[in-house]
Design a protein around this motif. Structure first.
Motif, PDB file in Angstrom:
ATOM      1  N   LYS A  51       2.351 -65.862  30.182  1.00  0.00           N
ATOM      2  CA  LYS A  51       3.702 -65.775  29.855  1.00  0.00           C
ATOM      3  C   LYS A  51       4.182 -64.522  29.500  1.00  0.00           C
ATOM      4  O   LYS A  51       5.188 -63.963  29.711  1.00  0.00           O
ATOM      5  N   PRO A  52       3.534 -63.694  28.459  1.00  0.00           N
ATOM      6  CA  PRO A  52       3.947 -62.285  28.016  1.00  0.00           C
ATOM      7  C   PRO A  52       4.267 -61.468  29.108  1.00  0.00           C
ATOM      8  O   PRO A  52       5.128 -60.732  29.164  1.00  0.00           O
ATOM      9  N   TYR A  81       7.897 -59.793  30.247  1.00  0.00           N
ATOM     10  CA  TYR A  81       8.229 -58.364  30.242  1.00  0.00           C
ATOM     11  C   TYR A  81       8.928 -58.215  31.741  1.00  0.00           C
ATOM     12  O   TYR A  81       9.668 -57.360  31.721  1.00  0.00           O
ATOM     13  N   PHE A 123       8.658 -65.174  23.204  1.00  0.00           N
ATOM     14  CA  PHE A 123       7.400 -65.332  24.202  1.00  0.00           C
ATOM     15  C   PHE A 123       6.895 -63.716  24.172  1.00  0.00           C
ATOM     16  O   PHE A 123       5.698 -63.706  24.358  1.00  0.00           O
ATOM     17  N   TYR A 124       7.586 -62.732  24.144  1.00  0.00           N
ATOM     18  CA  TYR A 124       7.073 -61.377  24.008  1.00  0.00           C
ATOM     19  C   TYR A 124       6.306 -61.135  22.888  1.00  0.00           C
ATOM     20  O   TYR A 124       5.318 -60.453  23.106  1.00  0.00           O
ATOM     21  N   GLU A 179       4.646 -63.341  20.764  1.00  0.00           N
ATOM     22  CA  GLU A 179       3.630 -64.126  20.923  1.00  0.00           C
ATOM     23  C   GLU A 179       2.638 -63.372  22.038  1.00  0.00           C
ATOM     24  O   GLU A 179       1.500 -63.166  21.410  1.00  0.00           O
ATOM     25  N   GLY A 180       3.040 -62.545  22.931  1.00  0.00           N
ATOM     26  CA  GLY A 180       2.197 -62.032  23.806  1.00  0.00           C
ATOM     27  C   GLY A 180       1.811 -60.751  23.019  1.00  0.00           C
ATOM     28  O   GLY A 180       0.259 -60.360  23.348  1.00  0.00           O
TER      29      GLY A 180
END
Length: 126
Positions: free
Chosen positions: A38-39, A43, A114-115, A117-118
Motif C-alpha cells: 500500500k505505501p 506514493y 496510507f503514506y 502507515e508505510g
C-alpha cells in the motif's frame, strides 16, 4: 521502476507459503503482495497525479515551438503574469493557484493515512 523495486523486496517465503496453501498466482498477488505494498502504491498515485498537474518546464518548451494553441494549467497561470496583463489578471491568477492546489490537497488528505502507515512500518521494533 520504484514499484518493481518495492515488489522485489516482498519476502519470497510469504509467496511460497501461500503457494503451499493452494493459492493461485493471482490470489497471491491480490491477497498477499498487494496489501503489503500500500505505501508504494500511494506514493505512485500521488506522484503520478502531481507531476503532470504541475509540470511547467516541458510544457513550456513544447508550447513555445508554436505547435499547439492549447495551454496547460501551469502555462495559463504563468501567462497571466506578463507585464501587460498582470494588473488585470492578478486576482484570477491567485484564484487559479488556489484551484490548482485543491485537487492535490484532497488527494494528499485521502492518501495521507496510507503514506504515514508505510513510512512508520519500517520503524517498528518487531
Amino acid at each position: 521502476m520504484i514499484c518493481k523495486g518495492f515488489f522485489d523486496t516482498t519476502p519470497v517465503s510469504l509467496r511460497e507459503a501461500a503457494k503451499l496453501d493452494g493459492a493461485s498466482d493471482a490470489r497471491i498477488f491480490f491477497q498477499v503482495v498487494l496489501p503489503m505494498s500500500k505505501p508504494i502504491l500511494v506514493y505512485t498515485i500521488i506522484s503520478s497525479f502531481m507531476i503532470p498537474w504541475t509540470d511547467f518546464v516541458m510544457a513550456k518548451m513544447i508550447l513555445n515551438s508554436g505547435l499547439s494553441a492549447d495551454w496547460t494549467v501551469a502555462i495559463g497561470l504563468f501567462n497571466m503574469l506578463q507585464r501587460t496583463l498582470i494588473n488585470n489578471y492578478f486576482a484570477l491568477f491567485c484564484a487559479g493557484g488556489v484551484l490548482v492546489s485543491v485537487p492535490i490537497s484532497i488527494l494528499f488528505i485521502i492518501m495521507q493515512k496510507f503514506y504515514v502507515e508505510g513510512i512508520t512500518a519500517g520503524a517498528d521494533k518487531g
